[in-house]
Design a protein around this motif. Structure first.
Motif, PDB file in Angstrom:
ATOM      1  N   UNK A   1     -10.236  -0.029  19.824  1.00  0.00           N
ATOM      2  CA  UNK A   1     -10.227   0.616  18.530  1.00  0.00           C
ATOM      3  C   UNK A   1      -9.122   0.050  17.634  1.00  0.00           C
ATOM      4  N   UNK A   2      -8.095  -0.533  18.208  1.00  0.00           N
ATOM      5  CA  UNK A   2      -6.987  -1.084  17.408  1.00  0.00           C
ATOM      6  C   UNK A   2      -7.254  -2.567  17.169  1.00  0.00           C
ATOM      7  N   UNK A   3      -7.842  -2.856  16.010  1.00  0.00           N
ATOM      8  CA  UNK A   3      -8.310  -4.208  15.737  1.00  0.00           C
ATOM      9  C   UNK A   3      -7.621  -4.877  14.543  1.00  0.00           C
ATOM     10  N   UNK A   4      -6.770  -4.164  13.824  1.00  0.00           N
ATOM     11  CA  UNK A   4      -6.079  -4.760  12.679  1.00  0.00           C
ATOM     12  C   UNK A   4      -4.863  -5.522  13.204  1.00  0.00           C
ATOM     13  N   UNK A   5      -4.832  -6.850  13.009  1.00  0.00           N
ATOM     14  CA  UNK A   5      -3.703  -7.643  13.506  1.00  0.00           C
ATOM     15  C   UNK A   5      -2.468  -7.485  12.611  1.00  0.00           C
ATOM     16  N   UNK A   6      -1.294  -7.830  13.138  1.00  0.00           N
ATOM     17  CA  UNK A   6      -0.050  -7.663  12.396  1.00  0.00           C
ATOM     18  C   UNK A   6      -0.028  -8.352  11.025  1.00  0.00           C
ATOM     19  N   UNK A   7      -0.569  -9.550  10.921  1.00  0.00           N
ATOM     20  CA  UNK A   7      -0.546 -10.263   9.635  1.00  0.00           C
ATOM     21  C   UNK A   7      -1.352  -9.511   8.574  1.00  0.00           C
ATOM     22  N   UNK A   8      -2.536  -9.057   8.931  1.00  0.00           N
ATOM     23  CA  UNK A   8      -3.365  -8.298   7.997  1.00  0.00           C
ATOM     24  C   UNK A   8      -2.663  -6.994   7.625  1.00  0.00           C
ATOM     25  N   UNK A   9      -2.068  -6.341   8.617  1.00  0.00           N
ATOM     26  CA  UNK A   9      -1.330  -5.102   8.358  1.00  0.00           C
ATOM     27  C   UNK A   9      -0.202  -5.362   7.358  1.00  0.00           C
ATOM     28  N   UNK A  10       0.499  -6.477   7.532  1.00  0.00           N
ATOM     29  CA  UNK A  10       1.589  -6.816   6.628  1.00  0.00           C
ATOM     30  C   UNK A  10       1.118  -6.999   5.191  1.00  0.00           C
ATOM     31  N   UNK A  11       0.003  -7.695   5.018  1.00  0.00           N
ATOM     32  CA  UNK A  11      -0.550  -7.874   3.672  1.00  0.00           C
ATOM     33  C   UNK A  11      -0.867  -6.511   3.064  1.00  0.00           C
ATOM     34  N   UNK A  12      -1.498  -5.640   3.844  1.00  0.00           N
ATOM     35  CA  UNK A  12      -1.831  -4.298   3.348  1.00  0.00           C
ATOM     36  C   UNK A  12      -0.576  -3.497   3.026  1.00  0.00           C
ATOM     37  N   UNK A  13       0.475  -3.653   3.822  1.00  0.00           N
ATOM     38  CA  UNK A  13       1.741  -2.960   3.537  1.00  0.00           C
ATOM     39  C   UNK A  13       2.292  -3.351   2.175  1.00  0.00           C
ATOM     40  N   UNK A  14       2.332  -4.650   1.895  1.00  0.00           N
ATOM     41  CA  UNK A  14       2.877  -5.103   0.619  1.00  0.00           C
ATOM     42  C   UNK A  14       1.989  -4.661  -0.549  1.00  0.00           C
ATOM     43  N   UNK A  15       0.674  -4.680  -0.361  1.00  0.00           N
ATOM     44  CA  UNK A  15      -0.231  -4.184  -1.399  1.00  0.00           C
ATOM     45  C   UNK A  15      -0.023  -2.684  -1.627  1.00  0.00           C
ATOM     46  N   UNK A  16       0.148  -1.956  -0.543  1.00  0.00           N
ATOM     47  CA  UNK A  16       0.373  -0.518  -0.618  1.00  0.00           C
ATOM     48  C   UNK A  16       1.676  -0.226  -1.368  1.00  0.00           C
ATOM     49  N   UNK A  17       2.727  -0.985  -1.068  1.00  0.00           N
ATOM     50  CA  UNK A  17       4.008  -0.795  -1.759  1.00  0.00           C
ATOM     51  C   UNK A  17       3.830  -1.009  -3.259  1.00  0.00           C
ATOM     52  N   UNK A  18       3.143  -2.074  -3.619  1.00  0.00           N
ATOM     53  CA  UNK A  18       2.890  -2.349  -5.027  1.00  0.00           C
ATOM     54  C   UNK A  18       2.078  -1.247  -5.689  1.00  0.00           C
ATOM     55  N   UNK A  19       1.077  -0.749  -4.984  1.00  0.00           N
ATOM     56  CA  UNK A  19       0.244   0.331  -5.521  1.00  0.00           C
ATOM     57  C   UNK A  19       1.093   1.560  -5.846  1.00  0.00           C
ATOM     58  N   UNK A  20       1.978   1.929  -4.935  1.00  0.00           N
ATOM     59  CA  UNK A  20       2.819   3.108  -5.171  1.00  0.00           C
ATOM     60  C   UNK A  20       3.788   2.897  -6.333  1.00  0.00           C
ATOM     61  N   UNK A  21       4.231   1.682  -6.521  1.00  0.00           N
ATOM     62  CA  UNK A  21       5.181   1.408  -7.602  1.00  0.00           C
ATOM     63  C   UNK A  21       4.488   1.464  -8.968  1.00  0.00           C
ATOM     64  N   UNK A  22       3.232   1.025  -9.043  1.00  0.00           N
ATOM     65  CA  UNK A  22       2.527   1.039 -10.332  1.00  0.00           C
ATOM     66  C   UNK A  22       1.691   2.302 -10.557  1.00  0.00           C
ATOM     67  N   UNK A  42       6.952   3.738  -2.591  1.00  0.00           N
ATOM     68  CA  UNK A  42       6.713   2.306  -2.775  1.00  0.00           C
ATOM     69  C   UNK A  42       7.911   1.474  -2.358  1.00  0.00           C
ATOM     70  N   UNK A  43       9.096   1.906  -2.762  1.00  0.00           N
ATOM     71  CA  UNK A  43      10.313   1.196  -2.366  1.00  0.00           C
ATOM     72  C   UNK A  43      10.554   1.263  -0.873  1.00  0.00           C
ATOM     73  N   UNK A  44      10.274   2.422  -0.280  1.00  0.00           N
ATOM     74  CA  UNK A  44      10.490   2.591   1.160  1.00  0.00           C
ATOM     75  C   UNK A  44       9.545   1.709   1.971  1.00  0.00           C
ATOM     76  N   UNK A  45       8.282   1.650   1.575  1.00  0.00           N
ATOM     77  CA  UNK A  45       7.334   0.822   2.335  1.00  0.00           C
ATOM     78  C   UNK A  45       7.649  -0.654   2.139  1.00  0.00           C
ATOM     79  N   UNK A  46       8.130  -1.019   0.963  1.00  0.00           N
ATOM     80  CA  UNK A  46       8.550  -2.405   0.733  1.00  0.00           C
ATOM     81  C   UNK A  46       9.727  -2.756   1.631  1.00  0.00           C
ATOM     82  N   UNK A  47      10.726  -1.888   1.674  1.00  0.00           N
ATOM     83  CA  UNK A  47      11.898  -2.125   2.518  1.00  0.00           C
ATOM     84  C   UNK A  47      11.505  -2.161   3.996  1.00  0.00           C
TER      85      UNK A  47
END
Length: 132
Positions: A1-22, A42-47
């Motif tokens: 069930x855990x199929x999202x790899x770390x690199x994809x997760x990282x991209x989503x994290x940075x997108x999520x941080x940006x979403x919260x900031x805007x 947004x700042x917390x997820x970016x950090x």
């Protein structure tokens, strides 16, 4: 069930941080608490992303499984925040925080948090002491 790899997760994290900031500007949050909460998250997820030991981390001091634990707690907090912050009666902000909390919980459920640690260990065994 855990199929999202770390690199994809990282991209989503940075997108999520940006979403919260805007989000306060994009969605027009009227609640000051919702605005500040969105900027803070947004700042917390970016950090957190910059400090996580995964492919898109910069300083890599926080183990990826710990990152996952923080995201689990954050997903629950996001869902509860409109009522805790007393902006549950403002539909746009309320729905944004609840929806992002549900999405973050889904990401937590499907991410392989052990993969980054295994990749790092494999790199050390192969003698590649740089970033994995």
């Amino acid at each position: 069930m855990r199929f999202v790899p770390p690199r994809v997760h990282g991209v989503l994290d940075y997108l999520f941080a940006g979403l919260f900031i805007v989000a306060p500007f994009w969605f027009g949050f009227v609640s000051r608490v919702a605005q500040l909460s969105s900027f803070a998250f947004g700042g917390a997820i970016l950090l957190l992303s910059l400090l996580t030991r995964y492919p898109l981390g910069v300083l890599r001091v926080i183990p990826f499984p710990v990152h996952g634990g923080i995201e689990l707690v954050s997903s629950v907090a996001l869902i509860a925040l409109p009522w805790l912050g007393r902006f549950g009666d403002t539909p746009v902000a309320r729905n944004f925080f609840v929806a992002t909390g549900v999405i973050l919980f889904g990401l937590w459920l499907t991410t392989d948090y052990k993969a980054a640690e295994q990749d790092q260990a494999g790199a050390w065994r192969r003698g590649l002491h740089g970033r994995a």
